[in-house]
Design a protein around this motif. Structure first.
Motif, PDB file in Angstrom:
ATOM      1  N   ASP A 169       0.834  -1.196   0.000  1.00 48.03           N
ATOM      2  CA  ASP A 169       0.000   0.000   0.000  1.00 48.03           C
ATOM      3  C   ASP A 169       0.880   1.263   0.000  1.00 48.03           C
ATOM      4  OD1 ASP A 169      -2.158   1.672   0.052  1.00 48.03           O
ATOM      5  OD2 ASP A 169      -2.770   1.219   2.113  1.00 48.03           O
ATOM      6  N   PHE A 170       1.847   1.282  -0.887  1.00 48.86           N
ATOM      7  CA  PHE A 170       2.774   2.411  -1.035  1.00 48.86           C
ATOM      8  C   PHE A 170       2.453   3.196  -2.316  1.00 48.86           C
ATOM      9  CE2 PHE A 170       6.967   1.360   1.427  1.00 48.86           C
ATOM     10  CZ  PHE A 170       6.237   1.099   2.574  1.00 48.86           C
ATOM     11  N   GLU A 171       2.875   4.457  -2.337  1.00 47.07           N
ATOM     12  CA  GLU A 171       2.729   5.267  -3.555  1.00 47.07           C
ATOM     13  C   GLU A 171       3.945   5.068  -4.453  1.00 47.07           C
ATOM     14  OE1 GLU A 171       0.024   6.964  -4.145  1.00 47.07           O
ATOM     15  OE2 GLU A 171      -0.786   6.616  -2.128  1.00 47.07           O
ATOM     16  N   ILE A 172       3.743   5.173  -5.746  1.00 50.07           N
ATOM     17  CA  ILE A 172       4.873   5.083  -6.670  1.00 50.07           C
ATOM     18  C   ILE A 172       5.398   6.498  -6.908  1.00 50.07           C
ATOM     19  CG2 ILE A 172       5.647   4.344  -8.963  1.00 50.07           C
ATOM     20  CD1 ILE A 172       3.203   2.374  -8.919  1.00 50.07           C
ATOM     21  N   GLU A 173       6.672   6.661  -6.681  1.00 52.40           N
ATOM     22  CA  GLU A 173       7.303   7.979  -6.799  1.00 52.40           C
ATOM     23  C   GLU A 173       7.170   8.466  -8.249  1.00 52.40           C
ATOM     24  OE1 GLU A 173      10.709  10.308  -8.058  1.00 52.40           O
ATOM     25  OE2 GLU A 173      10.592   8.136  -8.357  1.00 52.40           O
ATOM     26  N   ALA A 174       7.031   9.804  -8.428  1.00 54.76           N
ATOM     27  CA  ALA A 174       6.636  10.361  -9.729  1.00 54.76           C
ATOM     28  C   ALA A 174       7.564  10.005 -10.902  1.00 54.76           C
ATOM     29  CB  ALA A 174       6.482  11.868  -9.618  1.00 54.76           C
ATOM     30  N   THR A 175       8.880  10.160 -10.738  1.00 57.89           N
ATOM     31  CA  THR A 175       9.746   9.860 -11.895  1.00 57.89           C
ATOM     32  C   THR A 175       9.779   8.362 -12.193  1.00 57.89           C
ATOM     33  OG1 THR A 175      11.637   9.889 -10.411  1.00 57.89           O
ATOM     34  CG2 THR A 175      11.347  11.828 -11.790  1.00 57.89           C
ATOM     35  N   THR A 176       9.624   7.579 -11.131  1.00 53.39           N
ATOM     36  CA  THR A 176       9.565   6.125 -11.312  1.00 53.39           C
ATOM     37  C   THR A 176       8.317   5.756 -12.108  1.00 53.39           C
ATOM     38  OG1 THR A 176      10.799   5.773  -9.262  1.00 53.39           O
ATOM     39  CG2 THR A 176       9.453   3.932 -10.034  1.00 53.39           C
ATOM     40  N   VAL A 197       3.278 -14.204 -12.025  1.00 55.26           N
ATOM     41  CA  VAL A 197       3.670 -14.234 -10.612  1.00 55.26           C
ATOM     42  C   VAL A 197       3.468 -12.852  -9.981  1.00 55.26           C
ATOM     43  CG1 VAL A 197       5.638 -14.456  -9.031  1.00 55.26           C
ATOM     44  CG2 VAL A 197       5.321 -16.132 -10.883  1.00 55.26           C
ATOM     45  N   GLU A 198       3.917 -11.820 -10.678  1.00 51.80           N
ATOM     46  CA  GLU A 198       3.810 -10.460 -10.131  1.00 51.80           C
ATOM     47  C   GLU A 198       2.352  -9.990 -10.103  1.00 51.80           C
ATOM     48  OE1 GLU A 198       6.397  -9.171  -8.691  1.00 51.80           O
ATOM     49  OE2 GLU A 198       7.739 -10.734  -9.443  1.00 51.80           O
ATOM     50  N   TRP A 199       1.605 -10.300 -11.166  1.00 48.60           N
ATOM     51  CA  TRP A 199       0.190  -9.912 -11.260  1.00 48.60           C
ATOM     52  C   TRP A 199      -0.616 -10.547 -10.123  1.00 48.60           C
ATOM     53  CZ3 TRP A 199      -3.384  -6.705 -12.576  1.00 48.60           C
ATOM     54  CH2 TRP A 199      -4.695  -7.102 -12.832  1.00 48.60           C
ATOM     55  N   THR A 200      -0.315 -11.820  -9.843  1.00 43.46           N
ATOM     56  CA  THR A 200      -1.020 -12.508  -8.769  1.00 43.46           C
ATOM     57  C   THR A 200      -0.691 -11.872  -7.422  1.00 43.46           C
ATOM     58  OG1 THR A 200      -0.945 -14.537 -10.059  1.00 43.46           O
ATOM     59  CG2 THR A 200      -1.433 -14.774  -7.726  1.00 43.46           C
ATOM     60  N   LYS A 201       0.582 -11.567  -7.207  1.00 37.50           N
ATOM     61  CA  LYS A 201       0.956 -10.911  -5.943  1.00 37.50           C
ATOM     62  C   LYS A 201       0.298  -9.542  -5.837  1.00 37.50           C
ATOM     63  CE  LYS A 201       5.210 -13.388  -4.962  1.00 37.50           C
ATOM     64  NZ  LYS A 201       6.683 -13.378  -4.942  1.00 37.50           N
ATOM     65  N   LEU A 202       0.170  -8.861  -6.972  1.00 32.91           N
ATOM     66  CA  LEU A 202      -0.503  -7.555  -6.983  1.00 32.91           C
ATOM     67  C   LEU A 202      -1.962  -7.720  -6.550  1.00 32.91           C
ATOM     68  CD1 LEU A 202      -0.394  -4.978  -9.925  1.00 32.91           C
ATOM     69  CD2 LEU A 202      -2.490  -5.468  -8.721  1.00 32.91           C
ATOM     70  N   LEU A 203      -2.664  -8.683  -7.163  1.00 29.16           N
ATOM     71  CA  LEU A 203      -4.077  -8.896  -6.843  1.00 29.16           C
ATOM     72  C   LEU A 203      -4.272  -9.248  -5.369  1.00 29.16           C
ATOM     73  CD1 LEU A 203      -5.273 -10.991  -9.923  1.00 29.16           C
ATOM     74  CD2 LEU A 203      -5.909  -8.632  -9.401  1.00 29.16           C
ATOM     75  N   LEU A 204      -3.335 -10.027  -4.827  1.00 24.36           N
ATOM     76  CA  LEU A 204      -3.487 -10.493  -3.446  1.00 24.36           C
ATOM     77  C   LEU A 204      -2.892  -9.524  -2.424  1.00 24.36           C
ATOM     78  CD1 LEU A 204      -2.909 -14.342  -3.860  1.00 24.36           C
ATOM     79  CD2 LEU A 204      -5.028 -13.037  -3.976  1.00 24.36           C
ATOM     80  N   GLY A 205      -2.452  -8.387  -2.886  1.00 20.17           N
ATOM     81  CA  GLY A 205      -1.824  -7.403  -2.002  1.00 20.17           C
ATOM     82  C   GLY A 205      -2.814  -6.705  -1.079  1.00 20.17           C
ATOM     83  N   LYS A 206      -2.252  -5.822  -0.244  1.00 21.03           N
ATOM     84  CA  LYS A 206      -3.035  -5.105   0.753  1.00 21.03           C
ATOM     85  C   LYS A 206      -3.968  -4.090   0.087  1.00 21.03           C
ATOM     86  CE  LYS A 206      -1.577  -2.276   4.667  1.00 21.03           C
ATOM     87  NZ  LYS A 206      -0.304  -1.779   5.225  1.00 21.03           N
ATOM     88  N   ASN A 207      -3.494  -3.466  -0.977  1.00 26.27           N
ATOM     89  CA  ASN A 207      -4.304  -2.461  -1.658  1.00 26.27           C
ATOM     90  C   ASN A 207      -4.270  -2.673  -3.179  1.00 26.27           C
ATOM     91  OD1 ASN A 207      -5.650  -0.235  -2.616  1.00 26.27           O
ATOM     92  ND2 ASN A 207      -4.569   1.242  -1.306  1.00 26.27           N
ATOM     93  N   PRO A 208      -4.983  -3.709  -3.643  1.00 27.42           N
ATOM     94  CA  PRO A 208      -4.927  -4.029  -5.073  1.00 27.42           C
ATOM     95  C   PRO A 208      -5.397  -2.870  -5.957  1.00 27.42           C
ATOM     96  CG  PRO A 208      -6.630  -5.330  -3.972  1.00 27.42           C
ATOM     97  CD  PRO A 208      -5.826  -4.667  -2.902  1.00 27.42           C
ATOM     98  N   LYS A 209      -6.297  -2.065  -5.430  1.00 26.22           N
ATOM     99  CA  LYS A 209      -6.785  -0.953  -6.251  1.00 26.22           C
ATOM    100  C   LYS A 209      -5.624  -0.016  -6.614  1.00 26.22           C
ATOM    101  CE  LYS A 209     -11.025   0.771  -5.292  1.00 26.22           C
ATOM    102  NZ  LYS A 209     -12.030   1.728  -4.773  1.00 26.22           N
ATOM    103  N   LYS A 210      -4.750   0.187  -5.649  1.00 26.53           N
ATOM    104  CA  LYS A 210      -3.597   1.053  -5.891  1.00 26.53           C
ATOM    105  C   LYS A 210      -2.682   0.450  -6.957  1.00 26.53           C
ATOM    106  CE  LYS A 210      -2.160   3.732  -2.493  1.00 26.53           C
ATOM    107  NZ  LYS A 210      -1.629   4.008  -1.149  1.00 26.53           N
ATOM    108  N   GLY A 211      -2.401  -0.836  -6.830  1.00 23.78           N
ATOM    109  CA  GLY A 211      -1.553  -1.509  -7.817  1.00 23.78           C
ATOM    110  C   GLY A 211      -2.194  -1.487  -9.196  1.00 23.78           C
ATOM    111  N   ILE A 212      -3.489  -1.769  -9.235  1.00 24.22           N
ATOM    112  CA  ILE A 212      -4.182  -1.821 -10.530  1.00 24.22           C
ATOM    113  C   ILE A 212      -4.231  -0.431 -11.152  1.00 24.22           C
ATOM    114  CG2 ILE A 212      -6.425  -2.253 -11.640  1.00 24.22           C
ATOM    115  CD1 ILE A 212      -6.798  -4.593  -9.639  1.00 24.22           C
ATOM    116  N   THR A 213      -4.394   0.589 -10.329  1.00 20.96           N
ATOM    117  CA  THR A 213      -4.399   1.956 -10.854  1.00 20.96           C
ATOM    118  C   THR A 213      -3.064   2.266 -11.544  1.00 20.96           C
ATOM    119  OG1 THR A 213      -5.919   2.585  -9.110  1.00 20.96           O
ATOM    120  CG2 THR A 213      -4.776   4.384 -10.228  1.00 20.96           C
ATOM    121  N   GLY A 214      -1.965   1.880 -10.916  1.00 16.27           N
ATOM    122  CA  GLY A 214      -0.658   2.069 -11.541  1.00 16.27           C
ATOM    123  C   GLY A 214      -0.527   1.260 -12.830  1.00 16.27           C
ATOM    124  N   PHE A 215      -1.043   0.063 -12.788  1.00 13.76           N
ATOM    125  CA  PHE A 215      -1.016  -0.868 -13.914  1.00 13.76           C
ATOM    126  C   PHE A 215      -1.790  -0.279 -15.112  1.00 13.76           C
ATOM    127  CE2 PHE A 215      -2.871  -5.026 -15.551  1.00 13.76           C
ATOM    128  CZ  PHE A 215      -1.685  -5.646 -15.886  1.00 13.76           C
TER     129      PHE A 215
END
Ligand code: ATP
Ligand code: MG
Length: 397
Positions: A169-176, A197-215
């Protein structure tokens, strides 16, 4: 220090006593600092693999070409990896060569994210060369060094970036984030299994909405199998109020439900993602159960063929979608089923051949299927003599 580190101390001490450096590195250091449970402890050392093997009696060459030796100690295994640099990436996925080095700094430099580039010494000192500690405090996902170059070297790192945003549940830094967007197309070079593997870990993470938004924002999704044409899913997911998955099946079922119409498409998508046959079967079942929950018409045959576990998982997904439903009735109806599987049927092919002189073949199979349906629906009682009479009648019809 957590128990996992306490137990591994002896390994670091032995390496140090032999005149080399050794540190805890990677995910275990990050997770300890965050107070999260550890699953594996990685050790990095200035000793070369051959030197590591001389220090310990029992070792296994688990990944010797990239410098990893597993040290066995009292039934536990510890991965000990030589400090290394990775030079000249030409295919956006793996280094052309791995070079062993004696400097911790060089090893930390090649790591993907600042929060993953921390080392912990035996004295409990954290070696932080890239501001990882501060990023941990701020909750930031940030590439080590020049993000553009780093993603160009290894495109999988972009998936890891969005995965950790969800997981922690972290933010992705702007230049990254910008660099991920610029290099997203390189994801096509990466093997589907590794993206999965990474997609599954993303879905099962604490804040998947955040990961999916970045995705979505970075367009990474467009370079994943079949996702390009499924952009409705990615439009709908952020608007779901609460998003959290308890397992791979519920996660994939929601993704499928938001964009696919039927079973066949589910299997096509998951095959493209190289999911296991077992997972595909479970998602198909959960998908069917979810569709039935939505229309609210579930008969005994549905419960029997799909099974209660799939309905329970579908119920979890239905909760996110806000379907009104009555799980208690479903559970009670399931309990009331006269049989739960074909083995419980009082009759089988053997009875029909032996007692009633049926000939083996498709007609026999069809007769048994008809009987199974009638027993499940309650039309026939599950008793051998009754079912034999029914079988004779079906065959004569
Ligand atoms: P997890 O908790 O999922 O195991 P992790 O950070 O330990 O997370 P691993 O894949 O086990 O991830 O990798 C261990 C470490 O190796 C990472 O913390 C990171 O420092 C480094 N690493 C892994 N994959 C990459 C990569 N593709 N590019 C650069 N460094 C990487
Ligand atoms: Mg790890």
């Amino acid at each position: 220090l957590p128990l996992e580190f306490q137990k591994a101390r002896i390994i670091l001490e032995k390496i140090r006593n032999a005149g080399f450096e050794a540190y805890f590195v990677g995910g275990s250091v990050r997770d300890t600092l965050l107070g999260l449970p550890l699953h594996d402890v990685d050790i990095a050392t200035s000793a070369y693999p051959a030197e590591v093997k001389q220090i310990f009696k029992k070792t296994v060459d688990t990944g010797i070409e990239h410098g990893t030796v597993t040290v066995l100690d009292h039934g536990d295994g510890y991965e000990v990896t030589t400090f290394r640099t990775e030079s000249t990436y030409q295919d956006y996925r793996r280094p052309d060569s791995v070079e062993f080095v004696r400097s911790l700094e060089d090893d930390l430099k090649r790591r993907d994210l600042t929060i993953n580039a921390l080392a912990l010494s035996l004295d409990g000192e954290v070696i932080d060369l890239f501001g990882g500690l501060e990023d941990l405090k701020k909750g930031l996902i940030k590439a080590v060094g020049n993000p553009n170059e780093r993603y160009h070297e290894d495109a999988l790192r972009m998936m890891r970036t969005v995965r950790f945003a969800s997981q922690l549940d972290f933010e992705i830094e702007a230049t990254t984030l910008k660099a991920v967007a610029e290099n997203a197309y390189l994801l096509e070079k990466i093997a589907v299994e590794r993206i999965n593997v990474e997609w599954t870990k993303l879905l099962l993470g604490k804040n998947p909405k955040k990961g999916i938004t970045g995705f979505i924002e970075t367009q990474l999704f467009a370079y994943c199998p079949m996702f390009k044409t499924m952009d409705q899913v990615f439009k709908k997911i952020p608007s779901l109020e609460q998003l959290h998955f308890n397992n791979e099946v519920t996660a994939w079922t929601l993704v499928c439900y938001l964009s696919l119409d039927n079973h066949k498409q589910v299997s096509k998508l998951l095959k493209a993602w190289k999911c296991s046959n077992e997972l595909i079967a479970n998602v198909q079942n959960c998908f069917s159960a979810l569709a039935l929950l939505k229309i609210g018409q579930i008969d005994a045959w549905n419960l029997y063929t799909i099974g209660l576990p799939s309905f329970e998982m579908a119920n979890y997904v239905a909760d996110m979608l806000g379907f009104p439903r009555d799980m208690t009735t479903i559970q009670d109806s399931y309990k009331a089923l006269p049989i739960k599987n074909k083995k419980e049927l009082a009759i089988n092919g053997g009875n029909l051949i032996k007692d009633l002189q049926f000939t083996p073949g498709p007609l026999l199979g069809k007769t048994l299927n008809t009987i199974e349906k009638k027993v499940v629906s309650g039309e026939l009682r599950n008793e051998l003599s009754l079912l034999e009479i029914a079988a004779r009648k079906i065959q004569n019809d």
